[in-house]
Design an enzyme around this catalytic site. Sequence first.
Site, PDB file in Angstrom:
ATOM      1  N   ASP A   1       2.171  -1.748  -4.522  1.00  0.00           N
ATOM      2  CA  ASP A   1       0.815  -1.192  -4.454  1.00  0.00           C
ATOM      3  C   ASP A   1      -0.037  -1.874  -5.525  1.00  0.00           C
ATOM      4  O   ASP A   1       0.503  -2.448  -6.479  1.00  0.00           O
ATOM      5  CB  ASP A   1       0.861   0.329  -4.707  1.00  0.00           C
ATOM      6  CG  ASP A   1      -0.358   1.043  -4.143  1.00  0.00           C
ATOM      7  OD1 ASP A   1      -0.269   1.614  -3.045  1.00  0.00           O
ATOM      8  OD2 ASP A   1      -1.420   1.004  -4.804  1.00  0.00           O
TER       9      ASP A   1
ATOM     10  N   LYS B   1      -9.203  -3.657  12.901  1.00  0.00           N
ATOM     11  CA  LYS B   1      -7.997  -3.225  13.637  1.00  0.00           C
ATOM     12  C   LYS B   1      -7.823  -4.047  14.907  1.00  0.00           C
ATOM     13  O   LYS B   1      -6.710  -4.454  15.239  1.00  0.00           O
ATOM     14  CB  LYS B   1      -8.049  -1.725  13.958  1.00  0.00           C
ATOM     15  CG  LYS B   1      -7.815  -0.830  12.744  1.00  0.00           C
ATOM     16  CD  LYS B   1      -6.443  -1.096  12.108  1.00  0.00           C
ATOM     17  CE  LYS B   1      -6.146  -0.231  10.913  1.00  0.00           C
ATOM     18  NZ  LYS B   1      -5.012  -0.726  10.098  1.00  0.00           N
TER      19      LYS B   1
ATOM     20  N   GLY C   1       0.830  -1.210   0.000  1.00  0.00           N
ATOM     21  CA  GLY C   1       0.000   0.000   0.000  1.00  0.00           C
ATOM     22  C   GLY C   1       0.856   1.248   0.000  1.00  0.00           C
ATOM     23  O   GLY C   1       0.523   2.253   0.641  1.00  0.00           O
TER      24      GLY C   1
ATOM     25  N   GLY D   1      -0.386   5.070  -0.631  1.00  0.00           N
ATOM     26  CA  GLY D   1      -1.381   5.711   0.224  1.00  0.00           C
ATOM     27  C   GLY D   1      -0.812   6.852   1.053  1.00  0.00           C
ATOM     28  O   GLY D   1       0.346   7.256   0.881  1.00  0.00           O
TER      29      GLY D   1
ATOM     30  N   ASN E   1      -1.014  -6.979  -5.368  1.00  0.00           N
ATOM     31  CA  ASN E   1      -2.236  -6.997  -4.577  1.00  0.00           C
ATOM     32  C   ASN E   1      -1.947  -7.869  -3.355  1.00  0.00           C
ATOM     33  O   ASN E   1      -1.712  -9.072  -3.498  1.00  0.00           O
ATOM     34  CB  ASN E   1      -3.373  -7.582  -5.432  1.00  0.00           C
ATOM     35  CG  ASN E   1      -4.676  -7.641  -4.670  1.00  0.00           C
ATOM     36  OD1 ASN E   1      -4.703  -7.515  -3.443  1.00  0.00           O
ATOM     37  ND2 ASN E   1      -5.757  -7.845  -5.397  1.00  0.00           N
TER      38      ASN E   1
ATOM     39  N   TYR F   1     -13.939  -1.052  10.146  1.00  0.00           N
ATOM     40  CA  TYR F   1     -12.518  -0.681  10.246  1.00  0.00           C
ATOM     41  C   TYR F   1     -11.990  -1.029  11.643  1.00  0.00           C
ATOM     42  O   TYR F   1     -10.932  -1.639  11.788  1.00  0.00           O
ATOM     43  CB  TYR F   1     -12.414   0.828   9.982  1.00  0.00           C
ATOM     44  CG  TYR F   1     -11.039   1.438  10.122  1.00  0.00           C
ATOM     45  CD1 TYR F   1     -10.055   1.189   9.178  1.00  0.00           C
ATOM     46  CD2 TYR F   1     -10.754   2.304  11.169  1.00  0.00           C
ATOM     47  CE1 TYR F   1      -8.799   1.786   9.294  1.00  0.00           C
ATOM     48  CE2 TYR F   1      -9.509   2.897  11.283  1.00  0.00           C
ATOM     49  CZ  TYR F   1      -8.538   2.630  10.349  1.00  0.00           C
ATOM     50  OH  TYR F   1      -7.307   3.219  10.463  1.00  0.00           O
TER      51      TYR F   1
END
Length: 320
Positions: A34, A147, A8, A11, A53, A143
């Site tokens: 990414d 987490k 990622g 980002g 991915n 989310y």
Amino acid sequence: MKKILVLGAGGQIGSELVPHLRSIYGANNVVATDVSSARCEKLAGEGPFELLNALDGKIFNDVVRMYRIDTIFNLVAVLSATGESNPRMAWNVNIGAVTNSLHIGRENGCAVFTPSSIGAFGNDTPKVKTPQDTIQRASTTMYGVCKVAGELLSDYYHYRFGVDTRSVRFPGLISYVTAPGGGTTDYAVEIFHAAVQEGAFTCNIKAGTYMDMMYMPDALRSVVQLMEADPAKLKHRNSFNIAAMSFDPEGIAAAIRQHIPDFRISYNVDPVKQAIADSWPDSMDDSCAREEWGWEPTYDLPAMTRDMIEKVREKLSKSK
Ligand code: SER
């Protein structure tokens, strides 16, 4: 950390963490990855880049082996507000990336960092000076569910398999390089662009809603400091509360007025984001991070505001 993989990388965090890590460990030792090459053009020009991915375990494992990676930074995340418009997708992406990182980390002897968040707390958590070890019924967002699960899985891989997993609970992150997308704390980034361009901002979070926030340079430092910390001193691992400043929209507006005196804030509250913000801590107690690995922030609200306004002005004048 000698050979680092960042998932990622394009980002909000990755676009700054990759250059930061490259400046310390050498450009060729930090592999940016990414799902999109378009958002990584700059990073790809400065060091190794792979289109990856994180949910594709086979290619992920191949890249880790090919570069002999010893540390994985898993920065893949669907943030809180976007997650509420498609919770199943948020679960699949967030949990898929963390389970693959842990599994592939274990197979290849890598340390693994997956950030956690203020979103790992919920309505039952003590709101003020939220303790390191406390109730985490973060069931107001997918989310947050991801987490909390990510923290538990990361601790599990450490205790069960000896994987060197470490993590911090980031506050809302404020930065000017890459915009966050779909988060509840995004207003604290958007307000600077609006202040510099329009002198006014319509805020989607109510006055009086306090949340922990942090300026990106402190966030980058925290990651390196934790990953380099002496493991013998770590009583906790996943994840450490870290804090730098806590403010509500009126507080940040007042800080901006020190530089742009006519700045005006008005409100058009987004009920989804407001409910999320209301379920998160007002301020976290970061004493364990301070004691166990020497965490200390350098930017408070006035220092961050001064720098953000200067940097956003510079960025906007270059793009004209
Ligand atoms: N910035 C994130 C969000 O607002 C919280 O970690 O979703």
